[in-house]
Design a protein around this motif. Structure first.
Motif, PDB file in Angstrom:
ATOM      1  N   GLU A 189      30.239  11.710 -15.977  1.00  0.00           N
ATOM      2  CA  GLU A 189      28.665  11.211 -15.335  1.00  0.00           C
ATOM      3  C   GLU A 189      28.013  10.932 -17.203  1.00  0.00           C
ATOM      4  OE1 GLU A 189      26.265  11.854 -11.947  1.00  0.00           O
ATOM      5  OE2 GLU A 189      26.483  13.031 -13.572  1.00  0.00           O
ATOM      6  N   ILE A 190      28.922   9.071 -17.295  1.00  0.00           N
ATOM      7  CA  ILE A 190      28.254   8.736 -18.721  1.00  0.00           C
ATOM      8  C   ILE A 190      26.592   8.396 -18.526  1.00  0.00           C
ATOM      9  CG2 ILE A 190      28.596   6.622 -20.438  1.00  0.00           C
ATOM     10  CD1 ILE A 190      31.811   7.130 -19.160  1.00  0.00           C
ATOM     11  N   LEU A 191      26.178   7.876 -19.672  1.00  0.00           N
ATOM     12  CA  LEU A 191      24.077   7.668 -19.725  1.00  0.00           C
ATOM     13  C   LEU A 191      24.706   6.410 -20.387  1.00  0.00           C
ATOM     14  CD1 LEU A 191      23.098  10.720 -21.580  1.00  0.00           C
ATOM     15  CD2 LEU A 191      21.442   9.736 -19.782  1.00  0.00           C
ATOM     16  N   ILE A 192      23.541   5.815 -19.942  1.00  0.00           N
ATOM     17  CA  ILE A 192      22.411   4.197 -19.888  1.00  0.00           C
ATOM     18  C   ILE A 192      22.015   4.642 -20.225  1.00  0.00           C
ATOM     19  CG2 ILE A 192      22.676   1.719 -19.653  1.00  0.00           C
ATOM     20  CD1 ILE A 192      25.304   1.815 -17.732  1.00  0.00           C
ATOM     21  N   GLU A 193      21.311   4.519 -21.376  1.00  0.00           N
ATOM     22  CA  GLU A 193      19.827   4.232 -21.610  1.00  0.00           C
ATOM     23  C   GLU A 193      18.789   3.169 -21.820  1.00  0.00           C
ATOM     24  OE1 GLU A 193      20.288   9.095 -22.971  1.00  0.00           O
ATOM     25  OE2 GLU A 193      19.288   8.330 -24.065  1.00  0.00           O
ATOM     26  N   GLU A 194      17.704   3.735 -21.779  1.00  0.00           N
ATOM     27  CA  GLU A 194      16.624   2.280 -22.535  1.00  0.00           C
ATOM     28  C   GLU A 194      16.521   2.659 -23.852  1.00  0.00           C
ATOM     29  OE1 GLU A 194      12.270   2.848 -22.830  1.00  0.00           O
ATOM     30  OE2 GLU A 194      12.642   3.835 -21.051  1.00  0.00           O
ATOM     31  N   TYR A 195      16.926   1.668 -24.776  1.00  0.00           N
ATOM     32  CA  TYR A 195      16.619   1.527 -26.250  1.00  0.00           C
ATOM     33  C   TYR A 195      15.410   1.786 -26.859  1.00  0.00           C
ATOM     34  CZ  TYR A 195      17.055   0.501 -30.890  1.00  0.00           C
ATOM     35  OH  TYR A 195      17.254   0.430 -32.625  1.00  0.00           O
ATOM     36  N   LEU A 196      15.622   3.310 -27.963  1.00  0.00           N
ATOM     37  CA  LEU A 196      14.014   3.364 -27.604  1.00  0.00           C
ATOM     38  C   LEU A 196      14.135   2.562 -29.415  1.00  0.00           C
ATOM     39  CD1 LEU A 196      13.827   6.569 -27.024  1.00  0.00           C
ATOM     40  CD2 LEU A 196      12.903   5.227 -25.730  1.00  0.00           C
ATOM     41  N   GLU A 197      13.109   1.867 -29.467  1.00  0.00           N
ATOM     42  CA  GLU A 197      12.820   1.253 -31.602  1.00  0.00           C
ATOM     43  C   GLU A 197      11.997   0.930 -31.756  1.00  0.00           C
ATOM     44  OE1 GLU A 197      13.762  -1.532 -33.825  1.00  0.00           O
ATOM     45  OE2 GLU A 197      13.630  -2.412 -31.831  1.00  0.00           O
ATOM     46  N   GLY A 198      12.518   1.909 -32.902  1.00  0.00           N
ATOM     47  CA  GLY A 198      10.738   2.975 -34.370  1.00  0.00           C
ATOM     48  C   GLY A 198      12.031   4.144 -34.522  1.00  0.00           C
ATOM     49  N   PRO A 199      11.160   4.271 -35.693  1.00  0.00           N
ATOM     50  CA  PRO A 199      11.197   5.207 -37.046  1.00  0.00           C
ATOM     51  C   PRO A 199      11.716   6.079 -36.235  1.00  0.00           C
ATOM     52  CG  PRO A 199       9.304   5.022 -37.114  1.00  0.00           C
ATOM     53  CD  PRO A 199       9.538   4.006 -35.905  1.00  0.00           C
ATOM     54  N   LYS A 270      11.774   9.541 -31.851  1.00  0.00           N
ATOM     55  CA  LYS A 270      11.685   8.126 -32.331  1.00  0.00           C
ATOM     56  C   LYS A 270       9.793   7.769 -31.628  1.00  0.00           C
ATOM     57  CE  LYS A 270      15.558   5.460 -32.382  1.00  0.00           C
ATOM     58  NZ  LYS A 270      16.618   4.134 -32.216  1.00  0.00           N
ATOM     59  N   LYS A 271       9.475   7.112 -32.778  1.00  0.00           N
ATOM     60  CA  LYS A 271       8.028   6.439 -33.000  1.00  0.00           C
ATOM     61  C   LYS A 271       7.729   5.101 -32.367  1.00  0.00           C
ATOM     62  CE  LYS A 271       3.590   6.354 -34.586  1.00  0.00           C
ATOM     63  NZ  LYS A 271       2.293   6.140 -35.688  1.00  0.00           N
ATOM     64  N   THR A 272       8.046   4.754 -30.986  1.00  0.00           N
ATOM     65  CA  THR A 272       7.720   3.678 -30.677  1.00  0.00           C
ATOM     66  C   THR A 272       6.566   3.777 -30.002  1.00  0.00           C
ATOM     67  OG1 THR A 272       7.404   3.956 -28.315  1.00  0.00           O
ATOM     68  CG2 THR A 272      10.358   4.382 -29.336  1.00  0.00           C
ATOM     69  N   SER A 273       6.254   1.633 -29.803  1.00  0.00           N
ATOM     70  CA  SER A 273       5.225   1.308 -29.455  1.00  0.00           C
ATOM     71  C   SER A 273       4.416   2.193 -28.162  1.00  0.00           C
ATOM     72  CB  SER A 273       5.512  -0.313 -28.565  1.00  0.00           C
ATOM     73  OG  SER A 273       6.439  -0.723 -27.605  1.00  0.00           O
ATOM     74  N   SER A 274       5.380   2.904 -27.154  1.00  0.00           N
ATOM     75  CA  SER A 274       4.373   3.332 -26.008  1.00  0.00           C
ATOM     76  C   SER A 274       4.306   4.890 -26.467  1.00  0.00           C
ATOM     77  CB  SER A 274       5.791   3.131 -24.789  1.00  0.00           C
ATOM     78  OG  SER A 274       6.942   3.434 -25.209  1.00  0.00           O
ATOM     79  N   GLY A 275       4.644   5.243 -27.629  1.00  0.00           N
ATOM     80  CA  GLY A 275       4.677   6.530 -28.320  1.00  0.00           C
ATOM     81  C   GLY A 275       5.517   7.604 -28.589  1.00  0.00           C
TER      82      GLY A 275
END
Length: 407
Positions: A189-199, A270-275
């Motif tokens: 089972e391979i993971l596909i995840e949403e990309y987390l944009e941020g530092p 990671k710190k993203t626009s959603s937290g």
């Protein structure tokens, strides 16, 4: 006084685990697939065994527990954390990490599923077994996405993908590999995840009897896509009071639902626009010489602390060393393309007043492939800061001096 036969089992140690156990006066029992003469003479009982045959390793451990007073089973090797926990449970040790917690942290799909289902961190993800399956699930994602194997390490085969074709290629690369870096079957089972944009940062912490304390926050430097290669770490990174509280709540709740009661952990966030969001959770001290940086700045040796916790110690009675500097940083040398290495390597011999450690894995003029993971970087430099100059500034000055080019 320790009993004469009190011992620590060390499973495929990667750093200074043997020295740490010997320094505490324990007999050392080494499990490794193959052991050279030098390593064999550095321990009391060297045992060559196929570590992927976990039932056999556990059987040998049970036999050893009849002869020796085993106080802990220990490793800094990410791949062998579950095996250590399995041995510990088999011989009746209850001071360290449980097997289920070890598995929850080691396997990235389990980590993501538990965090999502518990509503601690609901990063969007799905699991696929083939590239054909991915074409259907991608209808529910926005690009870019991250594709990663569930049971690898060191950013191997982790790809940021901007299209269906890139996802298909990334999945096929993982499936074609067949086994991970230590020969274990790749999780189907391979993971596909949403990309987390941020530092990106990592949190170095210790959990004892379910109570978590942050030791340090590390600022991370990562290469741009498509590969996610760590090229630098800096300690400490000072979070705002608000961010600190949010990060603390996130990691402490994450460790709680993952079942971590007693361990030193390295958690990437990671710190993203959603937290704030979890990238991954590791139930051991960080790699990439992060423990060196933390010791320079805080006095805590994370590996030493991990063994201390495995032996049933507390943070109050944990060993602590003198603080050496207010900041420390490591920068890794990478090849941005395949080619010939050109570098001014004189600093590796002559040193620098703020250079703590340095290593060059290649020779000037050597032909190298492009760096595609943490496992084929070209070397590193570690610098410590002073009262008037931060370690990150000093490390960047050293990098400029090296004049590394790949042609």
């Amino acid at each position: 006084m320790l009993q004469q036969k009190s011992a620590v089992i060390l499973v495929a140690p990667r750093d200074n685990e043997i020295e740490l156990a010997k320094a505490k006066g324990f007999k050392t029992i080494l499990f490794r697939k193959s052991i050279d003469f030098e390593k064999a003479f550095s321990v009391d009982i060297p045992i060559e065994v196929d570590l992927n045959n976990e039932l056999l390793v556990v059987e040998k451990s049970i036999e050893l527990a009849k002869q020796y007073d085993i106080q802990a089973v220990f490793t800094m090797n990410e791949y062998r954390i579950p095996l250590c926990a399995r041995i510990s449970e088999a011989i009746g040790l209850q001071k360290g990490l449980s097997l289920q917690a070890a598995l929850n942290c080691r396997n990235k799909k389990l980590t993501r599923k538990i965090l999502y289902d518990s509503k601690v961190d609901q990063v969007k993800f799905c699991l696929v077994k083939s590239s054909d399956e991915s074409l259907e699930v991608l209808k529910h994602f926005a690009f870019p996405v991250i594709v990663k194997p569930s049971n690898e390490s060191g950013s191997r085969f982790v790809k940021k993908c901007n299209s269906e074709s890139e996802v298909v290629q990334a999945i096929n690369e993982i499936k074609n590999k067949g086994t991970n870096s230590i020969g274990q079957p790749i999780d189907p089972e391979i993971l596909i995840e949403e990309y987390l944009e941020g530092p990106e940062f990592s949190v170095e912490s210790v959990t004892i009897n379910g109570e978590t304390t942050i030791i340090a926050v590390t600022e991370k430097k990562v290469t741009p896509p498509p590969y996610s290669i760590e090229i630098g770490h800096t300690v400490p990174y000072t979070l705002s009071t608000e961010d600190y509280q949010r990060v603390y709540q996130l990691i402490s709740k994450s460790l709680e639902v993952l079942g971590v009661q007693n361990a030193v952990t390295h958690i990437e966030v990671k710190k993203t626009s959603s937290g704030w969001h979890i990238v991954e959770v590791n139930a051991r001290p960080g790699g990439d010489h992060i423990p060196k940086l933390v010791r320079i700045v805080t006095g805590y040796d994370l590996a030493e602390l991990a063994l201390h916790i495995a032996l049933g110690g507390t943070l109050k009675d944990a060993p602590k060393h003198p603080v050496q500097a207010p900041s420390a940083a490591i920068r890794f040398l990478v090849a941005d393309q395949p080619g010939t290495v050109l570098i001014n390597d004189t600093i590796f011999a002559k040193g620098h007043c703020n250079l703590v450690d340095a290593k060059l894995n290649v020779q000037p003029g050597e032909i190298v492939p492009q760096t595609t993971s943490n496992y084929n970087r070209l070397g590193y430099i570690i610098a410590q800061g002073s009262s008037d100059t931060h370690a990150s500034e000093i490390s960047e000055e050293i990098l400029k001096f090296l004049e590394l080019r790949i042609i």
